[in-house]
Motif scaffolding. Structure first.
Motif, PDB file in Angstrom:
ATOM      1  N   TYR A 109       0.856  -1.184   0.000  1.00 37.47           N
ATOM      2  CA  TYR A 109       0.000   0.000   0.000  1.00 37.47           C
ATOM      3  C   TYR A 109       0.892   1.234   0.000  1.00 37.47           C
ATOM      4  O   TYR A 109       1.798   1.359   0.816  1.00 37.47           O
ATOM      5  CB  TYR A 109      -0.891  -0.022   1.237  1.00 37.47           C
ATOM      6  CG  TYR A 109      -1.686   1.239   1.490  1.00 37.47           C
ATOM      7  CD1 TYR A 109      -2.770   1.572   0.686  1.00 37.47           C
ATOM      8  CD2 TYR A 109      -1.366   2.085   2.555  1.00 37.47           C
ATOM      9  CE1 TYR A 109      -3.509   2.726   0.933  1.00 37.47           C
ATOM     10  CE2 TYR A 109      -2.103   3.231   2.804  1.00 37.47           C
ATOM     11  CZ  TYR A 109      -3.173   3.546   1.996  1.00 37.47           C
ATOM     12  OH  TYR A 109      -3.905   4.680   2.245  1.00 37.47           O
ATOM     13  N   ASN A 111       0.974   5.574  -0.242  1.00 33.63           N
ATOM     14  CA  ASN A 111       0.192   6.799  -0.143  1.00 33.63           C
ATOM     15  C   ASN A 111       1.114   7.965   0.196  1.00 33.63           C
ATOM     16  O   ASN A 111       2.147   7.779   0.849  1.00 33.63           O
ATOM     17  CB  ASN A 111      -0.913   6.677   0.915  1.00 33.63           C
ATOM     18  CG  ASN A 111      -2.109   7.570   0.607  1.00 33.63           C
ATOM     19  OD1 ASN A 111      -1.994   8.565  -0.096  1.00 33.63           O
ATOM     20  ND2 ASN A 111      -3.277   7.210   1.141  1.00 33.63           N
ATOM     21  N   GLU A 114      -1.068  12.178   4.153  1.00 34.33           N
ATOM     22  CA  GLU A 114      -1.121  11.865   5.586  1.00 34.33           C
ATOM     23  C   GLU A 114      -2.460  12.189   6.210  1.00 34.33           C
ATOM     24  O   GLU A 114      -2.755  11.754   7.332  1.00 34.33           O
ATOM     25  CB  GLU A 114      -0.003  12.604   6.338  1.00 34.33           C
ATOM     26  CG  GLU A 114      -0.128  14.113   6.373  1.00 34.33           C
ATOM     27  CD  GLU A 114       0.608  14.812   5.251  1.00 34.33           C
ATOM     28  OE1 GLU A 114       1.121  15.921   5.466  1.00 34.33           O
ATOM     29  OE2 GLU A 114       0.654  14.244   4.136  1.00 34.33           O
ATOM     30  N   ASN A 119      -6.149   5.637   5.844  1.00 35.67           N
ATOM     31  CA  ASN A 119      -4.818   5.069   6.106  1.00 35.67           C
ATOM     32  C   ASN A 119      -4.866   4.139   7.314  1.00 35.67           C
ATOM     33  O   ASN A 119      -4.150   3.132   7.373  1.00 35.67           O
ATOM     34  CB  ASN A 119      -3.807   6.191   6.388  1.00 35.67           C
ATOM     35  CG  ASN A 119      -3.361   6.909   5.126  1.00 35.67           C
ATOM     36  OD1 ASN A 119      -3.361   6.341   4.040  1.00 35.67           O
ATOM     37  ND2 ASN A 119      -2.989   8.171   5.266  1.00 35.67           N
ATOM     38  N   ALA A 123      -3.360   0.683   6.017  1.00 42.10           N
ATOM     39  CA  ALA A 123      -1.948   0.452   6.348  1.00 42.10           C
ATOM     40  C   ALA A 123      -1.713  -0.717   7.309  1.00 42.10           C
ATOM     41  O   ALA A 123      -0.786  -1.511   7.089  1.00 42.10           O
ATOM     42  CB  ALA A 123      -1.326   1.732   6.904  1.00 42.10           C
ATOM     43  N   THR A 129       3.721  -0.872   3.833  1.00 40.97           N
ATOM     44  CA  THR A 129       3.142   0.419   3.480  1.00 40.97           C
ATOM     45  C   THR A 129       4.267   1.404   3.192  1.00 40.97           C
ATOM     46  O   THR A 129       5.202   1.522   3.980  1.00 40.97           O
ATOM     47  CB  THR A 129       2.264   0.968   4.629  1.00 40.97           C
ATOM     48  OG1 THR A 129       1.126   0.114   4.800  1.00 40.97           O
ATOM     49  CG2 THR A 129       1.779   2.381   4.316  1.00 40.97           C
ATOM     50  N   PHE A 131       5.345   5.362   2.455  1.00 44.97           N
ATOM     51  CA  PHE A 131       5.053   6.785   2.504  1.00 44.97           C
ATOM     52  C   PHE A 131       6.307   7.547   2.074  1.00 44.97           C
ATOM     53  O   PHE A 131       7.417   7.014   2.146  1.00 44.97           O
ATOM     54  CB  PHE A 131       4.675   7.221   3.930  1.00 44.97           C
ATOM     55  CG  PHE A 131       3.277   6.850   4.351  1.00 44.97           C
ATOM     56  CD1 PHE A 131       2.186   7.550   3.861  1.00 44.97           C
ATOM     57  CD2 PHE A 131       3.063   5.818   5.252  1.00 44.97           C
ATOM     58  CE1 PHE A 131       0.902   7.219   4.257  1.00 44.97           C
ATOM     59  CE2 PHE A 131       1.781   5.473   5.647  1.00 44.97           C
ATOM     60  CZ  PHE A 131       0.689   6.186   5.149  1.00 44.97           C
ATOM     61  N   LEU A 144       0.174   5.135  13.097  1.00 42.74           N
ATOM     62  CA  LEU A 144      -0.009   3.977  12.223  1.00 42.74           C
ATOM     63  C   LEU A 144       0.858   2.808  12.657  1.00 42.74           C
ATOM     64  O   LEU A 144       0.443   1.643  12.583  1.00 42.74           O
ATOM     65  CB  LEU A 144       0.306   4.362  10.770  1.00 42.74           C
ATOM     66  CG  LEU A 144      -0.727   5.241  10.072  1.00 42.74           C
ATOM     67  CD1 LEU A 144      -0.207   5.703   8.711  1.00 42.74           C
ATOM     68  CD2 LEU A 144      -2.051   4.501   9.896  1.00 42.74           C
ATOM     69  N   ALA A 149       1.097  -1.066  11.546  1.00 48.48           N
ATOM     70  CA  ALA A 149       1.528  -0.909  10.157  1.00 48.48           C
ATOM     71  C   ALA A 149       3.033  -1.104  10.010  1.00 48.48           C
ATOM     72  O   ALA A 149       3.819  -0.596  10.819  1.00 48.48           O
ATOM     73  CB  ALA A 149       1.139   0.472   9.642  1.00 48.48           C
ATOM     74  N   ILE A 151       5.808   0.078   8.054  1.00 51.30           N
ATOM     75  CA  ILE A 151       6.006   1.249   7.203  1.00 51.30           C
ATOM     76  C   ILE A 151       7.443   1.355   6.705  1.00 51.30           C
ATOM     77  O   ILE A 151       8.395   1.220   7.478  1.00 51.30           O
ATOM     78  CB  ILE A 151       5.610   2.540   7.946  1.00 51.30           C
ATOM     79  CG1 ILE A 151       4.106   2.518   8.245  1.00 51.30           C
ATOM     80  CG2 ILE A 151       5.963   3.779   7.127  1.00 51.30           C
ATOM     81  CD1 ILE A 151       3.629   3.692   9.062  1.00 51.30           C
TER      82      ILE A 151
END
Length: 342
Positions: A109, A111, A114, A119, A123, A129, A131, A144, A149, A151
């Motif tokens: 995922y 994105n 924010e 999200n 996430a 995920t 960012f 998150l 998540a 990240i």
């Protein structure tokens, strides 16, 4: 390997275009689903992609959005159950991580917004995920992670990721004297995160601009096409179909955008760009504003715009090189995760 891509808004078509081109060269099987929002379907048709349309936008009302999201998630699950992909990928496609969990395949995922409340739904269920690294210290990212998540961050801006894959965009050379068109992209009026809309101000601005320049309005949907049609004249045109970004970048004297993605695209390409966005600015927009790529005007008139154009200086940038590296890193991550067998 079979890669599933879910396109839920028009910017996602341009984001995935170089990825799909690469995967087709590698004979990778690609499954595309699409939500008919804004210019998404028209842009996918222009690329000649085969896709299955699964609608599900709930409008501005958050409760309606939630019901539409749930309905579309299970519709996607049903669609993919006969041929489960090796990996699902989306940019701001909130359904993908949940469908992956339900059917047992990994998902990525991505994105850069924010402020998107979904999200917190998407996430935590994604395998990875992504960012922008600009959000590394954001409180949203911390929350998150608390929600579970996984990240990772990519360098630069999402727009530079796909623009960097086109030689034509990398060699774009802006010369103001040879240009006479002003392009205007209206606000994302159906987005949950967008709350501002100053109709009278925009009407007045467009009328003023069309007295000095040739204005081309780029509507997001049929509603906006009808809404802005009353302004049409010899010097003001409402585009009836999406225009290719190469066309806009080649003859735009300057660009005015009330949204996000297209404003960032033109700013990165060195076109004088004014954002009239009245919602909460994203970190990626703040970066472009702070570094002189993008001019932000909430209160505006023709004199302010003329002053901006007089002082505009083309910025030297390594955003394209950074974007190219991020493209390779994300593509490599998709290939590695997609090859892992459950």
């Amino acid at each position: 390997m079979n890669i599933w891509i879910d396109l839920t808004n028009s910017p996602h078509v341009t984001f995935f275009k170089p990825f799909i081109a690469l995967w087709k060269k590698l004979d990778i099987d690609i499954t595309i689903t699409l939500r008919d929002l804004s210019n998404t379907e028209e842009l996918a048709n222009q690329e000649g992609w085969k896709y299955q349309k699964i609608s599900g936008h709930g409008g501005k009302n958050r409760l309606s959005k939630l019901f539409a999201f749930i309905k579309r998630t299970f519709a996607l699950k049903k669609t993919l159950s006969n041929k489960t992909p090796d990996i699902g990928v989306s940019h701001s496609g909130f359904c993908v991580p949940l469908v992956g969990k339900l059917l047992g395949f990994p998902t990525i995922y991505i994105n850069d917004n924010e402020w998107a409340l979904a999200n917190f739904i998407a996430a935590p269920f994604a395998t990875v995920t992504y960012f922008p690294k600009l959000l590394d210290k954001s409180k949203i990212i911390k929350w998150l992670k608390i929600f579970g998540a996984n990240i990772k961050f990519y360098d630069g801006l999402k727009e530079a990721i796909y623009l960097s894959q086109s030689l034509q965009f990398r060699m774009n050379n802006y010369k103001s004297s040879r240009r006479d068109k002003v392009y205007f992209r209206p606000e994302p009026h159906m987005a949950d995160y967008y709350s501002g809309f100053e109709r009278d101000s925009l009407y007045n601005l467009i009328e003023d601009l069309s007295s000095k320049f040739k204005v081309i309005i780029l509507p997001r949907d049929k509603f906006q096409t009808k809404f802005y049609s009353s302004l049409e004249s010899d010097t003001c045109i409402v585009a009836r179909k999406p225009l290719d970004l190469t066309k806009i970048a080649s003859d735009a004297k300057f660009f005015i955008g009330s949204g996000g993605t297209m404003s960032r695209e033109l700013a990165i390409l060195g076109i004088p760009t004014i954002s009239t966005y009245t919602g909460n600015l994203l970190a990626v927009d703040k970066y472009l504003i702070e570094h002189g790529f993008l001019c932000h005007m909430v209160n505006y008139d023709l004199n302010m715009i003329k002053k901006f154009l007089k002082t505009f200086k083309l910025k030297k940038s390594d955003l394209m090189d950074i974007g190219s590296k991020s493209f390779k890193n994300i593509e490599r991550e998709i290939a590695q995760i997609g090859c892992i067998k459950n």
